[in-house]
Design an enzyme around this catalytic site. Structure first.
Site, PDB file in Angstrom:
ATOM      1  N   GLU A  75       0.817  -1.189  -0.105  1.00  0.00           N
ATOM      2  CA  GLU A  75      -0.013  -0.072   0.129  1.00  0.00           C
ATOM      3  C   GLU A  75       0.675   1.326   0.064  1.00  0.00           C
ATOM      4  OE1 GLU A  75      -3.226  -0.031  -0.509  1.00  0.00           O
ATOM      5  OE2 GLU A  75      -3.596  -2.097   0.004  1.00  0.00           O
ATOM      6  N   CYS A 138      -7.818  -2.279   8.423  1.00  0.00           N
ATOM      7  CA  CYS A 138      -6.423  -2.401   8.004  1.00  0.00           C
ATOM      8  C   CYS A 138      -5.757  -0.948   7.756  1.00  0.00           C
ATOM      9  CB  CYS A 138      -6.270  -3.031   6.709  1.00  0.00           C
ATOM     10  SG  CYS A 138      -6.359  -4.904   6.912  1.00  0.00           S
ATOM     11  N   HIS A 162      -1.243  -5.623   1.573  1.00  0.00           N
ATOM     12  CA  HIS A 162      -2.729  -6.726   1.619  1.00  0.00           C
ATOM     13  C   HIS A 162      -2.346  -7.718   0.691  1.00  0.00           C
ATOM     14  CE1 HIS A 162      -5.622  -3.223   2.816  1.00  0.00           C
ATOM     15  NE2 HIS A 162      -6.151  -4.660   3.359  1.00  0.00           N
TER      16      HIS A 162
HETATM   17  N1  PCA Z   1      -8.326  -7.284   6.106  1.00  0.00           N
HETATM   18  C1  PCA Z   1      -9.416  -6.011   6.639  1.00  0.00           C
HETATM   19  C2  PCA Z   1      -9.170  -6.047   8.098  1.00  0.00           C
HETATM   20  C3  PCA Z   1      -8.710  -7.362   8.185  1.00  0.00           C
HETATM   21  C4  PCA Z   1      -8.016  -7.957   6.941  1.00  0.00           C
HETATM   22  O1  PCA Z   1      -7.143  -8.929   7.195  1.00  0.00           O
HETATM   23  C5  PCA Z   1      -9.265  -4.711   5.871  1.00  0.00           C
HETATM   24  O2  PCA Z   1      -8.615  -4.917   4.632  1.00  0.00           O
HETATM   25  O3  PCA Z   1      -9.427  -3.681   6.379  1.00  0.00           O
END
Ligand code: PCA
Length: 196
Positions: A75, A138, A162
């Site tokens: 990100e 997140c 992610h």
């Molecule tokens: N993904 C979510 C919250 C927990 C996770 O693993 C997110 O992208 O916010």
């Protein structure tokens, strides 16, 4: 320090929790401290902060599942906004709310994004830099961490990656996924880039 999350929304499992169990104890002589955080807006950062204050890590790599993404996605930016499409694990569903009122709108990742992108591309692991970590837990964690480091004047490396669904979990039939060991390989490479 590496963080992951467990189950949330309708996802019965989370590859980032599995990664914590599979990552080695150290990489190139650098110990890894692995922490599972609750998928709760108001708790995830407080839990992490205790570990950060105790261990004073040189680097913090946060991991989360982005259901439906087609690559491992470092990100680029954390933004000061929460807007949940579904409740977190204790039922909180904030809408159009700053994470920290009066704080800066955004912070950029401190990860070596291009180096990570190149390293994973070289190994044919699907990778793409993402310009939005979403507005759920997140991004909320990512923002809190970057703001904290800024406020205390820390130059620790920190950022969020992610990951897509793993093959080994329940997911919509047409959803993209990767084998968990392939995601693990990508995250180990990302950690090596941080160490370098
Ligand atoms: N993904 C979510 C919250 C927990 C996770 O693993 C997110 O992208 O916010």
């Amino acid at each position: 320090m590496i963080t992951g999350f467990g189950r949330f929304m309708n996802h019965e499992s989370n590859p980032t929790k599995e990664l914590l169990g599979l990552l080695p104890k150290s990489i190139h002589g650098h110990p890894l401290i692995k922490i599972e955080l609750p998928v709760i807006f108001d708790e995830c950062f407080d839990v992490l902060l205790e570990h950060v204050n105790k261990h004073k890590p040189d680097a913090i790599l946060m991991l989360g599942l982005a259901a439906g993404r087609r690559a491992i996605t470092p990100e680029r930016v954390a933004i000061n906004l929460k807007d949940a499409s579904a409740p977190d694990n204790v039922g909180n569903q904030p809408h159009d709310t700053p994470i920290i009122a009066g704080a800066p709108d955004a912070y950029f990742s401190r990860l070596p994004l291009r180096r990570i992108e190149q390293r994973l591309q070289d190994k044919n692991i699907p990778v793409a830099i993402s310009n939005s970590a979403g507005l759920y837990v997140c991004n909320n964690l990512f923002y809190h961490v970057m703001h904290h480091l800024d406020q205390v004047g820390s130059n620790a490396v920190a950022g969020f990656i992610h990951v897509p669904y793993m093959d080994e979990q329940d997911k919509p039939a047409d959803a993209f996924s990767l084998p968990l060991d392939r995601i693990l390989e990508g995250i180990i490479d990302a950690i090596k880039c941080v160490i370098e």
